[in-house]
Design a protein around this motif. Structure first.
Motif: not given
Ligand SMILES: Cc1cc2nc3c(=O)[nH]c(=O)nc-3n(C[C@H](O)[C@H](O)[C@H](O)COP(=O)(O)OP(=O)(O)OC[C@H]3O[C@@H](n4cnc5c(N)ncnc54)[C@H](O)[C@@H]3O)c2cc1C
Length: 668
Positions: A16, A142, A145, A151, A163, A165, A167, A184-185
């Motif tokens: 990532d 966001y 995760v 998520t 992680a 995530a 937006r 997107r991660r």
């Protein structure tokens, strides 16, 4: 160019990336450093294209040092105009010249360079490294995760978070081929999205502070070709006017405090009239205002800088203040550097994640200081409409300009963010914490505490003892740049204590070790045959043992902590040469890089350059080993060039180990 750190070289597997929100100077600098350190990044900006608006007209010495560390000094020299003084005017007359000379840095200037240019140079370098800005994507929120639950909002078990995530929504309506939203991660997320940061809001951090009543009017202004001085401030009871020339033109970036007594509407005409009034009796026959903007000023700082060890605020997203003192851009890029090297170590599994906690611990006090500095400068000078204060300023400016050099230097170094000291609770070990370091009281007077833990390691000129005799001296920062992203150790060895063994001096018996023969690789010479019979001035065996013990500790960290042995302190011309030979005998890798797999030799032997006088008549060793004549001293330098800890060579291995083990794994 910068060499990727040793630890990042095998980290090519898909991982990532670090998501960077915002491509102002802060986001660009973070992206550049992370990329140089082998961390994949993705940079998103809600704007459809680079900003062309008027903002910072330059950057300071500390920022140039940072650019130099990442190989950008020449590019920024080409696009900027270094200034060494600022001229102060009152009633049309020059009343003082504030000198910027004497700051203890390779770059003792203020660099005039429009922010648009600064950003362009950084973007170009990023493009060379294969990183392109994702324009037109606005960050909207966001989720964390977690491995089990996937998520989801509100998942706050930090240890389980794997992680972020993020937006985004498409900010460009006309780009129909794009989806409206994307997720997107990222392994981490940096909020570099400016004063109105959505990242900060999504984190729930408050932005406490206050709004300043007086605004700043700024404009691009053409003036008479012979208007003197590239950097000038004009005092006036209605508010100060500052003007900084744009490189190679008659155009100035002009800014003025704009209070309630000024025209309600800022137009090119009202700005021109105000300038004529405040700069009178300067004639300004050809004053032509090209554009203007009015800025509302605030002083605020985020209540916290990070959340769950995954999201971090940097730059204007974390703090804002008035432009007085020219601090904002500089503060932002240094935030970026501070978080980037730590993230790189953690990302590559070389450091404990708690290293990331030191980002806020170190940078919040720096932001507080800058907010206070710019507040004082703005309210007491730029925006002051008190006649009494105008009178005082007019009469104190010449006094300030003729103040003792040391005082002037201190003021400039402060404004240039060269005097930052990360404090005791931070990621620096301090003397009192069991470091067995005794500093003579007079050394702080001489060196102005330049080399205390937490201060930036000052740079200087040295000779490479393994290079040909006629080779050019080099700067310590060049050696440090070769190891960007790594801690590094500098040991100052005082050759003044080396004992000469007169009966055994016979230089002719060691011709292959002469620096003049350095082009002959020693790899062809069996290590055992290195002239052990050579005898000149010799360091005590215990010193060699101490160096070996230190090296053994450094080697425990996957051999990625470089060591520079810097010789100094003998009045006998041959002594340093002779001691260098002795060190080469014991540490052949110091002489020939082919002994190592690392990108450049991990051990280097340098000699202090007497002609490399830095300041106050002190050469590099005079600064670092000033109080310790006759002792050998070791410094651990952090990846961002700040001193982590220091102490006598005897015991340096333990000290370095204690410091590194508290944060750094290095795969031991
Ligand atoms: C008039 C003026 C004079 C100044 N003078 C100086 C000076 O002399 N010296 C100095 O050091 N500083 C000065 N500054 C301050 C300096 O301009 C700022 O501190 C600097 O721009 C901060 O950089 P940054 O990258 O943190 O934020 P910004 O430059 O604000 O960049 C933020 C970026 O994030 C993007 N963005 C915002 N929201 C989102 C979102 N939701 N999603 C995706 N992208 C987003 C924006 O489009 C922008 O590109 C001045 C500022 C002004 C206004």
């Amino acid at each position: 160019m910068v060499t990727a750190p040793f630890y990042a070289m095998n980290a090519m597997e898909e991982r990532d990336p670090v998501l960077i929100i915002g491509s102002g100077p802060t986001g660009l600098m973070a992206a550049l450093i992370l990329t140089e350190l082998g961390v994949p990044v993705e940079v998103y900006d809600k704007s459809p294209k680079p900003a062309s608006t008027w903002r910072a007209p330059g950057f300071n010495a500390r920022t140039m040092e940072l650019f130099a560390r990442y190989g950008l000094a020449e590019r920024f020299s080409a696009v900027s105009e270094p200034r060494n003084e600022l001229t102060v005017y009152a009633e049309g007359k020059q009343i003082a010249q504030l000198s910027l000379y004497g700051a203890r840095t390779e770059f003792p200037h203020l660099f005039l360079c429009p922010q648009t240019e600064t950003e362009r140079v950084l973007r170009e370098r990023l493009a060379e490294l294969g990183v392109y800005i994702q324009w037109g994507w606005e960050f909207t929120g966001y989720d964390m995760v977690t491995p089990s639950a996937g998520t989801g909002r509100g998942k706050r078990a930090t240890a389980a978070i794997e992680a972020v995530a993020a937006r985004f929504q498409c900010a460009e309506m006309e780009l129909h081929h794009r989806p409206r939203t994307i997720v997107r991660r990222g392994a981490y997320l940096l909020g570099c999205d400016g004063a109105h940061s959505r990242v900060r809001k999504a984190m729930g951090a408050a932005f406490g502070g206050r709004r300043i009543d007086t605004k700043i009017a700024a404009g691009d202004v053409e003036v008479d070709a012979d208007w003197p001085n590239a950097g000038r401030f004009s005092l006036h009871p209605d508010g100060m006017v500052g003007a900084l020339r744009v490189k190679g033109s008659h155009c100035y970036r002009v800014f003025a405090a704009w209070g309630e007594n000024d025209p309600a509407e800022l137009t090119n005409e009202t700005f021109a009239a105000t300038l004529r009034h405040r700069l009178a009796p300067e004639p300004l026959a050809n004053l032509n205002v090209i554009s203007t903007s009015l800025f509302t000023l605030q002083e605020r700082r985020a209540s916290y800088y990070s959340i769950d060890g995954r999201i971090f605020l940097c730059g204007d997203a974390a703090h804002i203040h008035s432009p007085a003192g020219g601090q904002g851009l500089n503060l932002g890029v240094q935030d970026a550097e501070n978080i980037a090297w730590k993230l790189a170590l953690v990302y590559h599994g070389r450091a404990n994640a708690k290293l990331l906690d030191t980002y806020a611990i170190e940078r919040v006090p720096v932001a507080n200081d800058v907010i206070e500095l710019s507040h004082n400068l703005f309210s007491k000078t730029m925006a002051s409409t008190s006649s009494m204060r105008a009178f005082l300023l007019k009469h104190t400016a010449p006094f300030l300009a003729s103040a003792p050099r040391k005082l002037q230097r201190k003021r400039f170094e402060q404004a240039a963010q060269l005097r930052i000291r990360y404090s005791a609770d931070d990621n620096v070990a301090v003397d009192e914490d069991g470091c067995r370091w005794e500093n003579a009281w007079w050394s702080s007077l001489l060196t102005d505490d330049l080399c205390v833990p937490g201060a930036r390691a000052v740079d200087g000129v040295v000779t490479d003892m393994a290079a040909a005799v006629d080779s050019q001296p080099l700067r310590v920062r060049q050696w440090l740049s070769d190891h960007c992203g790594n801690y590094a150790v500098m040991v100052f060895v005082d050759c003044g204590v080396a004992a000469v063994e007169p009966d055994l001096v016979d230089k002719s018996r060691a011709p292959q070790l002469s620096r003049a023969h350095s082009s002959t690789s020693l790899s062809s010479v069996a290590a055992s045959s290195i002239s052990s019979s050579y005898r000149g001035a010799r360091l005590a065996r215990t010193t060699i043992d101490e160096l070996m013990m230190l090296l053994a500790v450094l080697r425990g960290y996957v051999e990625c902590i470089p060591l520079a042995i810097i010789l100094h302190g003998s009045k006998q011309p041959d002594t340093q040469e002779s001691v260098a030979q002795q060190i080469f005998e014991h540490f052949p890798a110091a002489y020939d890089s082919s002994f190592d797999d690392a990108p450049s030799p991990l051990i280097r032997v340098f000699a202090d350059q007497p002609q490399g006088m830095l300041f106050d008549g002190l050469a590099l060793s005079g600064i670092y080993a000033c109080a310790h004549s006759g002792k050998h001293v070791a410094y651990l330098v952090r990846p961002d060039g700040y001193i982590a800890c220091r102490g006598p060579l005897a015991g340096a291995g333990d000290q370095v180990q204690t410091h590194l083990d508290s944060y750094i794994y290095y795969g031991k």
